[in-house]
Design an enzyme around this catalytic site. Structure first.
Site: not given
Ligand code: NAI
Length: 246
Positions: A62, A154, A156, A158
């Protein structure tokens, strides 16, 4: 191969963008430390990474917990003796208009998205400073630059990542460590899958390239930023959004 025998730590790497980054780096010869909360997806990703020939450490971590992120680093050093690359990717959303946003929604998003980046970078950069080399890439968001109604927490978090990236880039540059941020626009992952079709079609109208991005698009940029092809780039925030925010 661009990353032959490099050691990469990728947070939130069990699925989505983080998983694509892990697979892309493994194909380029990197060994991978992948951490996530989601144990079942973590083991699926571990199997896939090993299938690509990478040595893999898959850890339930985590990122909000400093003891756990320190333990992740110690286990990485026990197995691989060094760390070359850190991708701070773990992130969550808890969207609501400000009047309805609970304090717990604010705290949860700031804790994972921003404090998680602090925890991991603090531990890993200590090793990179001794090595006098390293690459850190923080996954921010276009929302941290342009804002979005319903995403004050979110946005804030980022925007915080962007300020953190620039400060750390200045601190670590004298020891040959590059620190950059990626600001994705709308990327098709599980995080965005739950948005309703009306919001998605509204978004699409704002994207000049007329399509959503993929995890692979972001992974390709991350690969460039951790390779020697970008050795003179640090402290930058690179948008990858189909032209949404110019
Ligand atoms: P996702 O939800 O598919 O993957 C995020 C991963 O982070 C998940 O596997 C989750 O279990 C893990 N996670 C969550 N909390 C955690 C913690 N406390 N400790 C360890 N792992 C943790 O999301 P996605 O879309 O792949 O996003 C990845 C990154 O990209 C994020 O930071 C998100 O904010 C950013 N992002 C995503 C966009 C999108 O359109 N999908 C756009 C802009 C940024």
């Amino acid at each position: 191969m661009l990353l032959k025998d490099k050691i990469s730590i990728i947070t939130g790497g069990a699925r989505g963008i983080g998983r694509q980054i892990a697979l892309t780096f493994a194909r380029e010869g990197s060994h991978i430390v992948v951490c996530d909360l989601n144990e079942s997806m973590l083991s699926e990703t571990e199997v896939e990474l090993k299938g690509l020939g990478a040595e893999v450490l898959a850890l339930k971590v985590d990122v909000t917990n400093s003891l756990q992120t320190e333990d992740m680093l110690n286990k990485t050093l026990d197995k691989f003796k060094r760390v070359d690359i850190l991708i701070n990717n773990a992130g969550i959303t808890k969207d609501a208009l400000l009047v309805r946003m609970k304090e717990s929604d604010w705290d949860a998003v700031l804790n994972v998205n921003l404090k998680g980046v602090f925890n991991c970078t603090k531990h890993v950069s200590a090793v990179m400073l001794k090595q006098r080399s390293g690459k850190v890439v923080n996954i921010a968001s276009i929302i941290g630059i342009i804002g979005n109604a319903g995403q004050a927490n979110y946005a804030a978090s980022k925007a915080g990542i962007i300020g953190f990236t620039k400060s750390i880039a200045k601190e670590l540059a004298p020891r040959g460590i590059n620190v950059n941020a990626i600001a994705p626009g709308f990327i098709q992952t599980d995080m965005t899958a739950s948005l309703n079709e009306e919001i998605k079609s509204q978004m699409l109208r704002l994207i000049p390239l007329g399509k959503f991005g993929s995890g692979q698009d972001v992974a390709n940029l991350a690969l460039f930023l951790v390779s020697e092809h970008s050795s003179y780039i640090t402290g930058q925030v690179i948008k990858i959004d189909g032209g949404m925010a110019m």
